[in-house]
Scaffold this active site. Structure first.
Site, PDB file in Angstrom:
ATOM      1  N   VAL A  14       0.833  -1.120  -0.036  1.00  0.00           N
ATOM      2  CA  VAL A  14      -0.025  -0.074   0.129  1.00  0.00           C
ATOM      3  C   VAL A  14       0.746   1.295   0.135  1.00  0.00           C
ATOM      4  O   VAL A  14       0.533   2.237  -0.574  1.00  0.00           O
ATOM      5  CB  VAL A  14      -1.077  -0.045   1.267  1.00  0.00           C
ATOM      6  CG1 VAL A  14      -1.939   1.225   1.129  1.00  0.00           C
ATOM      7  CG2 VAL A  14      -1.908  -1.157   1.275  1.00  0.00           C
ATOM      8  N   ARG A  45      11.764  -1.092   7.212  1.00  0.00           N
ATOM      9  CA  ARG A  45      12.470  -2.150   8.163  1.00  0.00           C
ATOM     10  C   ARG A  45      13.899  -2.463   7.509  1.00  0.00           C
ATOM     11  O   ARG A  45      14.707  -2.281   8.178  1.00  0.00           O
ATOM     12  CB  ARG A  45      11.609  -3.407   8.262  1.00  0.00           C
ATOM     13  CG  ARG A  45      11.670  -3.753   9.737  1.00  0.00           C
ATOM     14  CD  ARG A  45      10.505  -4.847   9.739  1.00  0.00           C
ATOM     15  NE  ARG A  45       9.738  -5.331   8.476  1.00  0.00           N
ATOM     16  CZ  ARG A  45       8.390  -6.012   8.402  1.00  0.00           C
ATOM     17  NH1 ARG A  45       8.145  -6.345   9.450  1.00  0.00           N
ATOM     18  NH2 ARG A  45       8.053  -6.081   7.348  1.00  0.00           N
ATOM     19  N   GLU A 129     -10.011   5.931   5.837  1.00  0.00           N
ATOM     20  CA  GLU A 129     -10.838   5.256   4.907  1.00  0.00           C
ATOM     21  C   GLU A 129     -10.387   4.154   4.542  1.00  0.00           C
ATOM     22  O   GLU A 129     -11.336   3.176   4.218  1.00  0.00           O
ATOM     23  CB  GLU A 129     -11.037   6.305   3.821  1.00  0.00           C
ATOM     24  CG  GLU A 129     -11.886   5.990   2.553  1.00  0.00           C
ATOM     25  CD  GLU A 129     -13.382   5.892   3.089  1.00  0.00           C
ATOM     26  OE1 GLU A 129     -14.000   6.791   3.369  1.00  0.00           O
ATOM     27  OE2 GLU A 129     -13.805   4.629   2.922  1.00  0.00           O
ATOM     28  N   VAL A 132     -11.344  -0.023   5.670  1.00  0.00           N
ATOM     29  CA  VAL A 132     -12.370  -0.813   5.341  1.00  0.00           C
ATOM     30  C   VAL A 132     -12.768  -1.042   3.808  1.00  0.00           C
ATOM     31  O   VAL A 132     -12.759   0.191   3.284  1.00  0.00           O
ATOM     32  CB  VAL A 132     -13.702  -0.374   5.986  1.00  0.00           C
ATOM     33  CG1 VAL A 132     -14.795  -1.077   6.031  1.00  0.00           C
ATOM     34  CG2 VAL A 132     -13.226  -0.236   7.769  1.00  0.00           C
ATOM     35  N   GLY A 134     -11.230  -1.556   1.320  1.00  0.00           N
ATOM     36  CA  GLY A 134      -9.886  -1.090   0.277  1.00  0.00           C
ATOM     37  C   GLY A 134     -10.414   0.081  -0.734  1.00  0.00           C
ATOM     38  O   GLY A 134     -10.266   1.185   0.251  1.00  0.00           O
ATOM     39  N   GLY A 187      -0.678  -9.417  -3.372  1.00  0.00           N
ATOM     40  CA  GLY A 187      -0.644  -8.433  -2.476  1.00  0.00           C
ATOM     41  C   GLY A 187      -1.966  -8.233  -1.855  1.00  0.00           C
ATOM     42  O   GLY A 187      -2.171  -7.090  -1.025  1.00  0.00           O
ATOM     43  N   GLU A 190      -3.168 -10.210   4.466  1.00  0.00           N
ATOM     44  CA  GLU A 190      -2.429  -9.385   5.538  1.00  0.00           C
ATOM     45  C   GLU A 190      -1.166 -10.277   5.809  1.00  0.00           C
ATOM     46  O   GLU A 190      -0.758 -11.372   5.192  1.00  0.00           O
ATOM     47  CB  GLU A 190      -3.379  -9.649   6.866  1.00  0.00           C
ATOM     48  CG  GLU A 190      -4.442  -8.991   6.733  1.00  0.00           C
ATOM     49  CD  GLU A 190      -4.450  -7.511   6.590  1.00  0.00           C
ATOM     50  OE1 GLU A 190      -3.643  -6.739   7.517  1.00  0.00           O
ATOM     51  OE2 GLU A 190      -4.896  -6.969   5.526  1.00  0.00           O
ATOM     52  N   LYS A 205     -12.688  -4.908  10.570  1.00  0.00           N
ATOM     53  CA  LYS A 205     -13.484  -3.925   9.486  1.00  0.00           C
ATOM     54  C   LYS A 205     -15.202  -3.755  10.126  1.00  0.00           C
ATOM     55  O   LYS A 205     -15.533  -2.522  10.205  1.00  0.00           O
ATOM     56  CB  LYS A 205     -13.458  -4.212   8.245  1.00  0.00           C
ATOM     57  CG  LYS A 205     -12.164  -4.378   7.586  1.00  0.00           C
ATOM     58  CD  LYS A 205     -11.930  -5.130   6.354  1.00  0.00           C
ATOM     59  CE  LYS A 205     -10.653  -5.133   5.895  1.00  0.00           C
ATOM     60  NZ  LYS A 205     -10.391  -6.075   4.766  1.00  0.00           N
ATOM     61  N   GLY A 302      -5.592  -4.641  -2.562  1.00  0.00           N
ATOM     62  CA  GLY A 302      -4.628  -4.417  -3.612  1.00  0.00           C
ATOM     63  C   GLY A 302      -3.890  -2.802  -3.443  1.00  0.00           C
ATOM     64  O   GLY A 302      -4.471  -2.059  -2.695  1.00  0.00           O
TER      65      GLY A 302
END
Ligand code: NAP
Ligand code: HSE
Length: 436
Positions: A14, A45, A129, A132, A134, A187, A190, A205, A302
């Site tokens: 994302v 990271r 936003e 929930v 996407g 993608g 989680e 969600k 996505g």
């Protein structure tokens, strides 16, 4: 006017999508926001990781402090995921007077009450936003577009990974594990896919949706949760024969005795639009007193669909930079001192129609025994289907559709039917939603 300086936490699926959209549509976005938006620092990271997105090394850091403590940064966009250190970083940003945009549903569902209280104290916005459904602007729709309504219920396909897996199993006969691997490669999943397939992501969600729809505090620990892991292909096939699709739904409903908050697979009649929402698509059905029913549909996961929601939030925050905090849209749609706190119903108190499947010895009197148990409990049967035995098998699948009844009663019936000598193995129970 100078550009708004933004710090980004996370450059994964994302994060990279957000940078791409902000870069590609920079001109259009500035025309909407009124100011340029400049991502000045990005936290990740692993600085050596090969990334699909070309990002200047001097703007990449592994030192969270260099982003969170930079006084020139006004907005923090959290796209790391997980609870810690995301919670710590978000609270630190808020206390430093920075606005926050996040796609992290786990963080909002579990720590949202604390985060919004801190945000109110510091007079900053926390926008979420993308947390929930996407790319579907469902938070804005519930919070602003439907603000004049009393919302009766919300039901949605709100986990793209689960919907992708169910669709791949039904349409292409792909095995569960292979379908999950496809969703991960795209993608959608989680970091820990157990959140997707065991219903936890959908419960995060639903917690957020229910809070915004009904004006209640976030209550993740009171959601009844089941995922899709235990679904068997046979049930998907039999449901199809009976005219239903199996979907994984989150349901939040205001009932006379309290609020239902539940996440589980359900059978939905083929004729319903929501039954035909496939792949990574999500859909949220809202029932409200003034508007009636509306269905919001679109990609639920996505990189760029999610980035679409993240960037919209960034633009909203930029637009509100000069607005006094008391005039902003409340985080959870209702004014913070007007949240109400009614009871949440457990599954035993939920009323639903059901699909039951058992394996029974192929001999006379078995169906009569099953229907007698249901009749004794005043449970009414809508349809009954007995399949031929598999070659060489001495037992047959028996499928029952039963009319709406309290779940506690169905569980009583299941216990009694399981006790019949002719029943071999456990009874499968799936709820049925007709949305009539
Ligand atoms: P991801 O691909 O795993 O990316 C996470 C990013 O955060 C990576 O760049 C990672 O750094 C960085 N990161 C993680 N922990 C960190 C730490 N402790 N310190 C510094 N950096 C850290 O995850 P994603 O799919 O983009 O998801 C991000 C968030 O969006 C999650 O909350 C997720 O639930 C939410 N979301 C995702 C989607 C989706 O379709 N994927 C849709 C809606 C919402 P490295 O790159 O160096 O490993
Ligand atoms: N893992 C999530 C899903 C990402 O599959 O729906 C979008 O929130």
């Amino acid at each position: 006017m100078s550009a708004v300086r933004v710090g980004l936490l996370g450059l994964g699926v994302v994060g990279a999508g957000t940078v791409s959209v902000l870069t590609r549509n920079a001109h259009e976005i500035t025309r909407r926001a009124g100011r340029d938006i400049d991502i000045v620092k990005v936290l990740a990271r692993d600085p050596r990781k090969a990334r699909a997105l070309a990002w200047p090394k001097e703007r990449l850091t592994t030192d969270a402090g260099s982003v969170l403590d930079d006084p020139t940064i006004e907005v923090i966009v959290e796209l790391m995921g997980g609870l810690e250190p995301a919670r710590e970083y978000v609270l630190r940003a808020i206390r430093a007077g920075k606005h926050v945009v996040t796609a992290n549903k786990a963080l909002i569902a579990i720590h949202g009450n604390e985060i919004f209280a801190a945000a109110r104290e510091s007079g900053v916005v926390v926008a979420f936003e993308a947390a929930v459904a996407g790319g579907i602007p469902v938070i804005k729709t519930l919070r602003e577009g439907l603000a004049g309504n009393r919302i009766r219920g919300v039901a949605g396909i709100i986990n793209g990974t689960s919907n992708y897996i169910l669709t791949a199993m039904r349409e292409r006969g792909v095995e569960f594990d292979a379908a999950l691997r496809e969703a991960q490669a795209l993608g959608y999943a989680e970091a820990d896919p157990h959140f997707d397939i065991d219903g936890i992501d959908a419960a995060h969600k639903l917690t957020i949706l229910a809070s915004i729809a009904f004006g209640i505090p976030l209550k993740f620990d009171q959601v009844s949760v089941e995922g899709i892991r235990t679904l068997e292909s046979a049930d998907i096939v039999y449901a199809d024969e009976l005219g239903y699709r199996v979907k994984h739904l989150g349901i939040a409903r205001r009932m006379a005795r309290g609020i239902e908050l539940r996440v589980h697979p359900v059978l939905i009649p083929h004729r319903r639009l929501i039954a035909n929402v496939d792949g990574v698509m999500n859909a949220v059905l809202v029932h409200a007193d003034a508007v009636g029913s509306i269905l919001l549909h679109g990609p639920g996961a996505g990189a760029e669909p999610t980035a679409s929601a993240v960037v919209a939030d960034i633009i909203d925050v930029v637009r509100t930079l000069t607005t006094d905090p008391q005039w902003r849209v409340p985080h959870l749609a209702f004014q913070p001192d007007a949240l109400s706190d009614g009871p949440i119903l457990g599954m035993a108190d939920v009323e639903s129609a059901y699909y039951l499947r058992c394996e029974a010895l192929d001999r006379s009197g078995v169906l009569a025994d099953i229907t007698r148990i249901l009749a004794d409990l005043e449970i009414s049967i809508e349809a009954i289907l007995q399949k031929a035995p598999a070659p060489g098998a001495d037992h047959v699948p028996v499928i029952l559709l039963i009319h709406k009844v309290r779940e506690a009663k169905v569980d009583q019936a299941i216990a009694r039917i399981t006790g019949l000598a002719a029943i071999t193995g456990p009874i499968r129970k799936l709820r049925v939603e007709t949305f009539d």
